[in-house]
Design an enzyme around this catalytic site. Structure first.
Site, PDB file in Angstrom:
ATOM      1  N   LYS A  82     -11.752  -9.045   4.091  1.00 54.37           N
ATOM      2  CA  LYS A  82     -12.352  -8.298   2.830  1.00 54.37           C
ATOM      3  C   LYS A  82     -12.898  -9.729   1.985  1.00 54.37           C
ATOM      4  CE  LYS A  82      -9.076  -5.478   1.525  1.00 54.37           C
ATOM      5  NZ  LYS A  82      -8.120  -5.222   2.646  1.00 54.37           N
ATOM      6  N   CYS A 171      -0.113   5.545  -7.414  1.00 56.67           N
ATOM      7  CA  CYS A 171       0.434   4.721  -6.205  1.00 56.67           C
ATOM      8  C   CYS A 171       1.676   3.835  -6.206  1.00 56.67           C
ATOM      9  CB  CYS A 171      -0.878   3.869  -5.837  1.00 56.67           C
ATOM     10  SG  CYS A 171      -0.833   2.253  -6.640  1.00 56.67           S
ATOM     11  N   MET A 172       2.050   3.730  -7.674  1.00 56.17           N
ATOM     12  CA  MET A 172       3.240   2.902  -7.725  1.00 56.17           C
ATOM     13  C   MET A 172       4.361   3.511  -8.514  1.00 56.17           C
ATOM     14  SD  MET A 172       2.427   0.310  -6.148  1.00 56.17           S
ATOM     15  CE  MET A 172       3.997  -0.199  -6.139  1.00 56.17           C
ATOM     16  N   MET A 356       2.774   3.184   0.127  1.00 57.17           N
ATOM     17  CA  MET A 356       2.585   4.447  -0.059  1.00 57.17           C
ATOM     18  C   MET A 356       3.448   5.259   0.753  1.00 57.17           C
ATOM     19  SD  MET A 356       0.757   4.104  -2.611  1.00 57.17           S
ATOM     20  CE  MET A 356       1.021   2.568  -2.941  1.00 57.17           C
ATOM     21  N   GLY A 393      -0.785  -1.909  -4.189  1.00 50.98           N
ATOM     22  CA  GLY A 393      -2.023  -1.800  -3.727  1.00 50.98           C
ATOM     23  C   GLY A 393      -3.166  -2.279  -4.397  1.00 50.98           C
ATOM     24  N   GLN A 394      -2.907  -2.319  -5.708  1.00 50.47           N
ATOM     25  CA  GLN A 394      -4.044  -2.950  -6.410  1.00 50.47           C
ATOM     26  C   GLN A 394      -3.742  -4.093  -7.188  1.00 50.47           C
ATOM     27  OE1 GLN A 394      -6.112   0.530  -8.917  1.00 50.47           O
ATOM     28  NE2 GLN A 394      -3.931   1.326  -8.728  1.00 50.47           N
TER      29      GLN A 394
END
Lengths: 768, 77
Positions: A82, A171-172, A356, A393-394
């Site tokens: 990425k 998500c968290m 997740m 994830g972020q």
């Protein structure tokens, strides 16, 4: 023959790669020549929560090159694939450059003045007619710390509503409630260094090879050097990670609860636990059971923890024999015993890693508790090379959503609105009357959009996130947003998305190095960067947008700053003194991030551990000092197996699991702009087991209709993809905005964390 | 034309074999082979898309364990 610029660049490319391997740089003069005219600045990567360091090269006002930052301890000069697209995400052709206002079915260009006047008018009108709880802000784990802080301060301290939520709820949130219920403080005790120095890694439903490639590479590098290293992949789907693991252990969805209890059962039965550690550092508790799934609007839940003894906990575990867990999970009983012994092996440094698979779970808090149980029973925690670690994830799920606390129930630094002392501290720092901060939380993310659908919320502003693609049970929420009757949706973003489609006003935002920022990663590392290029057209920083609204609503006094970012930081930092301890702003402008608590200029590697954590006194060894009510001990929870909210049946015989792939990040707003990534993984597919396909008479790449009780989608079947579904399961990635798989997902959530379960619902698959 | 510097890893015993396999790719120049299993290469293509296509294929080369990006210049794209 003279050297061309191309030769210089090649030398530079090779030199950077050599440097990352630890070898000396060849041809330094050529590298110098390649760098001429390029100005380099540091920034954390814009994508996932790993927090890799990137050097960004700018020439003539444009990004022309990027490097893995060799000085960054997270990634040591190397980025994942990425990294090829970091700068290109800023230069997509359809970048939003002007505010747009809905006129009927059309979005019409407007000035900022016009757009902000309209927005402020809608806020004022809703607040006047329906009260402050009729307006809301929904942000994300991609908010910079400043943006999240300003939003929380304006809404909680200015407007007087707790209607503040981040997409991190999706998500968290279960990781947070897992940490809070077990240790009374959010975020991990361990650090990424554990990937280099441990020798046993249990991955639970985490496809690290694709979703955290740089961290996965660190673990693999460790194994290359140390043949003793073992990687065990517990999963419901065979992935690139499974291929690299020493063992892949498939289990039936939701049965992680039973498996972890069975592992604890074996550890207790065979007396493999660390009795001394348990005596000193652990208490036992149980909570409510049969706690529901949050499917009804306005669902409420409050746990009722009760103490228990070690013996009572042992009694609780009796039922979880390896045979019982085997019947539920499909994992052979002897394999469960083997894994329990591996977890407890005194010669091994054991780590658990998850993302997740655990968090997006109707019992997400419980399953987080259960993995901590195993580490607490064996005493394999708070020591170099052996820790449980929740990956994020972020890029700033930790730094912003969790540490600033941009949730309905939270105030900065682990504080909560329900605690009068915490409200008083916040009111003092914010310089407001304490009565302004409401004492009751309002809506978690799912409930917030349910409230918009019902019309209880009238105005919602979303920033740096795409809820109208990412929410589960999406049809309800997309329709809800356009029901009219005073509903007004504002979307700030850099590109058109599925969320801008339902917006009444779209505001063009600056992104990443187009503004100054701070992110915090999964290992408590706080990283700062400066603005390096101008945003396109009239795009503006989200922080500026929020403060603009504050001024128009008469709350400008809350934001009296000149150097906004730095002054917000120093104000926010006051919340963290004596706990999460963040350093002065200058410290971050130089360092490649620092892991909090930072006390006397020193970062902390291992929390709760003597010699590392400044709050643990000499002689204490390990002290879970944040859990004051249990005398500085962590909690082992008796949490049972309970079934998923919706399991396959005759009508809907398959489990549907959703997730990410290497090439795309979340809803694809950024990565979908990059033609190369679109081509590498152009569209969503349905991964299915070949035996299931055969039974249904479906051939590879043939189109199928997938339906749940909530929606239907048509996709090609992929039987030979990178990921391999297990029998009875299908997997679909959620990045593709033309195929909204989340329309099929159920909006059931963990009653404790409020996090929805995107990994389990029932679907049927037919030939299209 | 964009240029990138990448680092691949494989088992130390396989490093020479892997380096040979990489050298067979158009647009890939192997610049260094380390005894610990690391390989330094430079990737060139007409477009970033071309680079990513190459790097994606390198992931699938036999015995390659990881592929990471160290440097990327696209100033004339």
């Amino acid at each position: 023959m003279g050297l061309t610029r191309r030769d210089f660049l090649k030398a530079s490319a090779a030199a950077a790669a050599f440097a990352a391997t630890g070898a000396a740089v060849l041809k330094p003069k050529l590298v110098e020549a390649a760098d001429s005219g390029i100005k380099w600045g540091k920034a954390p990567c814009r994508f996932c929560g790993t927090g890799c360091g990137v050097l960004v090269g700018v020439k003539d006002g444009r990004i022309v090159a990027t490097k893995g930052d060799p000085a960054a301890p997270v990634n040591r000069g190397l980025n994942c694939i990425k990294g090829y697209f970091l700068s290109k995400i800023l230069y997509g052709k359809d970048r939003l450059t002007k505010p747009l206002i809905r006129k009927g079915d059309k979005m019409v260009e407007a000035s900022w003045e016009e757009a902000m006047t309209l927005i402020a008018g809608k806020f004022k009108e809703a607040i006047e007619k329906h009260g402050p709880d009729s307006v809301a802000i929904y942000g994300s784990g991609q908010w910079t710390v400043f943006e999240g802080y300003a939003a929380s301060k304006l809404f909680k301290g200015g407007i007087g509503t707790n209607n503040v939520e981040p997409n991190a709820r999706l998500c968290m949130a279960s990781a947070v409630t897992g940490f809070m219920t077990t240790f009374a403080s959010d975020e991990p005790m361990g650090v990424y260094d554990d990937l280099d120095i441990g020798d046993t890694y249990f991955l639970w439903g985490a496809n690290m090879a694709e979703c955290h490639p740089v961290l996965f590479s660190r673990m693999i590098d460790n194994r290359l050097k140390n043949p003793n290293v073992k990687i065990i992949d517990f999963g419901t789907r065979r992935t690139r990670t499974s291929q690299m693991a020493d063992q892949y252990i498939k289990f039936a969805p939701q049965t992680d609860l039973a498996l972890l209890n069975a592992i604890a059962h074996v550890i207790v039965k065979e007396k493999l636990y660390d009795e001394n550690f348990i005596k000193k550092h652990v208490v036992f508790k149980k909570g409510k059971t049969n706690i529901g799934n949050g499917l009804e609007d306005k669902f409420k839940f409050a746990d009722d923890p009760k103490p228990m003894t070690f013996d009572e906990y042992k009694d609780f575990l009796k039922e979880y024999t390896p045979e019982y867990a085997s019947r539920l999970s499909g994992v052979p009983a002897e394999k469960i015993v083997e894994m329990a012994r591996l977890y407890a092996d005194k010669k091994r440094k054991v780590n658990s890693l998850w993302t997740m698979g655990f968090n997006q779970h109707t019992r997400g808090t419980w399953v987080n508790n259960l993995v901590y149980n195993v580490h607490l029973l064996t005493g394999k925690i708070c020591r170099p090379g052996e820790n449980p670690m929740s990956l994020t994830g972020q890029p700033s799920a930790c730094g912003t959503a969790r540490e600033v606390g941009t949730f309905t129930h939270r105030l900065p630094a682990d504080m909560v609105v329900t605690n009068p002392e915490h409200r008083a501290i916040a009111a003092k720092i914010w310089g407001i009357d304490v009565k302004k901060i409401p004492e009751k939380p309002t809506y978690n993310a799912i409930e917030m959009f349910r409230a918009l659908d019902r019309g209880d919320i009238k105005v919602v502003w979303t920033q740096v996130t795409n809820p109208f693609q990412s929410l589960p049970n999406l049809n309800r929420f997309r329709k809800g947003a356009r029901k009219g009757d005073g509903r007004f949706v504002i979307v700030s973003d850099m590109y058109p998305t599925k969320s801008t489609e339902v917006a009444d006003v779209i505001l063009p935002s600056a992104s990443w190095v187009e503004k100054e920022g701070v992110f915090g990663n999964a290992e408590r590392r706080t990283q700062q960067w400066y603005k390096m290029v101008e945003p396109p057209g009239e795009a503006r920083n989200d922080l500026t947008q929020t403060i603009d609204l504050a001024r128009r609503l008469g709350h400008g006094n809350l934001f009296p700053y000149k150097y906004v970012e730095k002054e917000i930081w120093e104000e926010y930092r006051q919340f963290t003194v004596g706990g999460k301890d963040l350093a002065p702003y200058e410290a971050y402008t130089k360092a490649r991030g620092l892991r909090w608590p930072v006390v006397n200029g020193k970062e902390t590697l291992y929390r709760y551990a003597e010699g590392y954590d400044p709050y643990v006194k000499a002689g204490e060894g390990i002290k879970f000092y944040k859990n004051k009510k249990d005398d500085g001990r962590a909690v082992i929870w008796a949490r049972p197996y309970e079934p998923a909210a919706e399991a396959p049946d005759k009508s809907y015989p398959f489990w549907l699991c959703t997730g990410r792939v290497l090439e795309h990040w979340h809803t694809g707003t950024m990565t979908g702009r990059v033609p190369e990534l679109k081509r590498a993984y152009p569209a969503a597919v349905c991964e299915m087991h070949p035996d299931d396909a055969k039974k249904l008479g479906i051939k590879n790449l043939q189109k199928v209709k997938i339906s749940s009780r909530r929606g239907t989608i048509i996709l090609p079947v992929d039987l030979n993809g990178r990921g391999k579904a297990e029998k009875g399961n299908i997997f679909v990635a959620f990045f593709d905005e033309t195929k909204l798989i989340n329309e099929l997902c159920i909006d059931a959530y963990c009653p404790i964390s409020g996090e929805p379960d995107y990994k389990k619902c029932a679907v049927k698959v037919e030939k299209a | 034309m964009p240029i990138s510097g990448i680092v691949l890893t494989c088992l130390a015993a396989k490093v020479d074999d892997v380096a040979l396999r990489l050298a067979a790719f158009d647009g890939v120049e192997v610049h260094g082979v380390m005894p610990d299993g690391q390989i330094v290469a430079v990737v060139e293509a007409d477009t970033v898309q071309g680079e990513v296509d190459i790097v994606s294929q390198l992931h699938d080369v036999e015995d390659v364990i990881t592929v990471r990006l160290a440097y990327h210049n696209f100033e004339d794209v």
